[in-house]
Design a protein around this motif. Structure first.
Motif, PDB file in Angstrom:
ATOM      1  N   THR A 234       0.629   4.112  -3.535  1.00 33.70           N
ATOM      2  CA  THR A 234       0.382   3.908  -4.954  1.00 33.70           C
ATOM      3  C   THR A 234       0.591   2.438  -5.278  1.00 33.70           C
ATOM      4  O   THR A 234       1.538   1.815  -4.789  1.00 33.70           O
ATOM      5  N   ALA A 235      -0.305   1.886  -6.082  1.00 37.32           N
ATOM      6  CA  ALA A 235      -0.162   0.515  -6.565  1.00 37.32           C
ATOM      7  C   ALA A 235       0.226   0.553  -8.037  1.00 37.32           C
ATOM      8  O   ALA A 235      -0.257   1.398  -8.790  1.00 37.32           O
ATOM      9  N   GLU A 236       1.098  -0.366  -8.433  1.00 36.00           N
ATOM     10  CA  GLU A 236       1.495  -0.479  -9.836  1.00 36.00           C
ATOM     11  C   GLU A 236       1.326  -1.918 -10.288  1.00 36.00           C
ATOM     12  O   GLU A 236       1.859  -2.843  -9.682  1.00 36.00           O
TER      13      GLU A 236
ATOM     14  N   VAL B  82       0.955  -0.051 -14.869  1.00 37.32           N
ATOM     15  CA  VAL B  82      -0.135   0.916 -14.721  1.00 37.32           C
ATOM     16  C   VAL B  82      -0.260   1.273 -13.253  1.00 37.32           C
ATOM     17  O   VAL B  82      -0.339   0.386 -12.394  1.00 37.32           O
ATOM     18  N   ARG B  83      -0.294   2.561 -12.949  1.00 41.87           N
ATOM     19  CA  ARG B  83      -0.330   3.023 -11.568  1.00 41.87           C
ATOM     20  C   ARG B  83      -1.691   3.608 -11.200  1.00 41.87           C
ATOM     21  O   ARG B  83      -2.381   4.177 -12.039  1.00 41.87           O
ATOM     22  N   THR B  84      -2.027   3.468  -9.915  1.00 39.99           N
ATOM     23  CA  THR B  84      -3.242   4.091  -9.383  1.00 39.99           C
ATOM     24  C   THR B  84      -3.048   4.335  -7.895  1.00 39.99           C
ATOM     25  O   THR B  84      -2.188   3.702  -7.256  1.00 39.99           O
TER      26      THR B  84
ATOM     27  N   THR C  83       1.134 -10.403  -9.474  1.00 37.54           N
ATOM     28  CA  THR C  83       1.518  -9.588  -8.326  1.00 37.54           C
ATOM     29  C   THR C  83       1.553  -8.127  -8.735  1.00 37.54           C
ATOM     30  O   THR C  83       1.684  -7.787  -9.911  1.00 37.54           O
ATOM     31  N   ALA C  84       1.423  -7.260  -7.737  1.00 37.99           N
ATOM     32  CA  ALA C  84       1.520  -5.815  -7.939  1.00 37.99           C
ATOM     33  C   ALA C  84       2.533  -5.260  -6.951  1.00 37.99           C
ATOM     34  O   ALA C  84       2.897  -5.908  -5.968  1.00 37.99           O
ATOM     35  N   SER C  85       2.977  -4.051  -7.216  1.00 31.58           N
ATOM     36  CA  SER C  85       3.901  -3.356  -6.325  1.00 31.58           C
ATOM     37  C   SER C  85       3.146  -2.242  -5.612  1.00 31.58           C
ATOM     38  O   SER C  85       2.407  -1.474  -6.244  1.00 31.58           O
ATOM     39  N   VAL C  86       3.326  -2.179  -4.287  1.00 33.94           N
ATOM     40  CA  VAL C  86       2.667  -1.161  -3.470  1.00 33.94           C
ATOM     41  C   VAL C  86       3.746  -0.370  -2.749  1.00 33.94           C
ATOM     42  O   VAL C  86       4.637  -0.950  -2.120  1.00 33.94           O
ATOM     43  N   ARG C  87       3.683   0.956  -2.829  1.00 38.10           N
ATOM     44  CA  ARG C  87       4.708   1.793  -2.207  1.00 38.10           C
ATOM     45  C   ARG C  87       4.084   3.101  -1.752  1.00 38.10           C
ATOM     46  O   ARG C  87       2.979   3.457  -2.163  1.00 38.10           O
TER      47      ARG C  87
END
Length: 354
Positions: A229-231, A235-237, A280-284
């Motif tokens: 998931t990217a945030e 906003v998440r997708t 930047t985005a957060s990926v987890r």
């Protein structure tokens, strides 16, 4: 006379002897090492440690690049007299609504992934039908995406026409009364056709400003495999595809219209477009891994992400997935309660032990 001098010297000699004795005692105390208090003695080195459970999402902060579409023109789909218009500069036009009326017939607006290029009615088949059905389903209609224009699609289109004000909705798509929107929500900067104008097919009806059309993420190397998931700006997708192979650094492209629209509405996006900067985005991992937290001194036989731990007479193969707060996070097919440390480890490889 000599006897009197001797009497006077005796007290002085006695005092000197006392001073010398005291100094000798102090020197002896200073030279002799003091015994350490019992509570300060060196603690024994532990030969085992408890294993605790911890979830691990393999979260990373990654660079982001935005792509914006250019200002585009929404054109009249056919000829006729403009009898009504919904175009107002600065006011959003939405897919599923109406752009206005030509010869008092509503002009539907749809943001299908593939622009519709022909009239469609019951029995039609093709990619354009499938694209129409996807957008109808997104708008909340009970439509299956089959590529076949059946009764469910007909009913959904008829409802759209009725909502737009059609007096006799047909349930058929007439391309000369359907305008294609480049995004699900567009904002006109100008309206070039007004009520009373005689429109021709292809005449510019409205100009709409460019919007966020894609977001590119640069992923790091060594990602753990799994759905992610990217945030971005809260906003998440979901991420999918070969970008998640986890073998080499690669990119992921996000084009979901709902995600892009939500990001574009955030104050952070507006500030970035105004002031610049490096977003930047957060990926987890979408579902965090259940891992075991062990001291690094418990690991041996390390090859890449593979290692071994020893627990009593049992030697277990583990996979290193991360680290945190001075500990290593591993996964294991075998339950572990305690692991041996340092000199207590007798094996050298995972194949040893019983």
């Amino acid at each position: 006379m000599a006897r009197m001098r001797l009497a006077r010297l005796l007290p002085v000699a006695g005092f000197a002897a006392v001073v010398c004795g005291a100094l000798g005692l102090l020197v002896g105390v200073a030279v002799r090492p003091l015994a350490a208090p019992a509570d300060l003695a060196a603690a024994p080195v532990p030969d085992q440690a408890e294993v605790t459970a911890q979830q691990f999402a393999d979260q990373h902060t990654v660079p982001v690049r935005f792509t914006l579409s250019r200002t585009t023109t929404v054109s009249s789909p056919g000829a006729g007299r403009v009898t009504a218009t919904s175009c107002r500069p600065g006011r959003a036009l939405r897919s599923g609504g109406s752009l206005g009326r030509l010869d008092d017939t509503p002009v539907l607006a749809l943001a299908t992934s593939m622009p519709l290029y022909r009239d469609l009615a019951a029995g039609a088949k093709g990619r354009d039908v499938r694209s129409l059905q996807r957008e109808l389903a997104r708008l909340g209609f009970e439509v299956r995406v089959t590529g076949y224009y059946g009764s469910m699609t007909t009913t959904a289109v008829r409802t759209l026409q009725r909502r737009a004000g059609a007096l006799a909705p047909t349930g058929r798509i007439a391309v000369d009364r359907l305008v294609w929107l480049p995004r699900r929500v567009v904002t006109p900067t100008s309206c070039d056709l007004r009520v009373g104008d005689q429109a021709i097919a292809g005449a510019g009806w409205a100009k709409v400003k460019g919007g966020l059309s894609r977001v590119d993420l640069q992923l790091p190397t060594g990602l753990l495999p799994g759905k992610r998931t990217a945030e971005l700006y809260g906003v998440r997708t979901a991420l999918s595809g070969t970008a998640l192979s986890g073998t080499t650094g690669s990119g992921a492209t996000l084009t979901d219209p709902e995600f892009l629209a939500a990001v574009a509405k955030t104050p952070e996006f507006a500030a970035q477009q105004r002031d610049g900067g490096d977003p930047t985005a957060s990926v987890r991992l979408s579902t965090p891994l259940d891992t075991l937290k062990v001291p690094p001194a418990a690991l041996f036989g390390i090859e890449g992400r593979h290692a071994c731990v020893e627990s009593g007479e049992q030697v277990v193969a583990v996979r290193i997935v991360g680290s945190g707060l001075g500990a290593s996070l591993v996964t294991s097919a075998v339950p572990l309660g305690r692991v041996d440390l340092g000199p207590a480890i007798t094996a050298t490889a995972c194949g040893e032990g019983s």
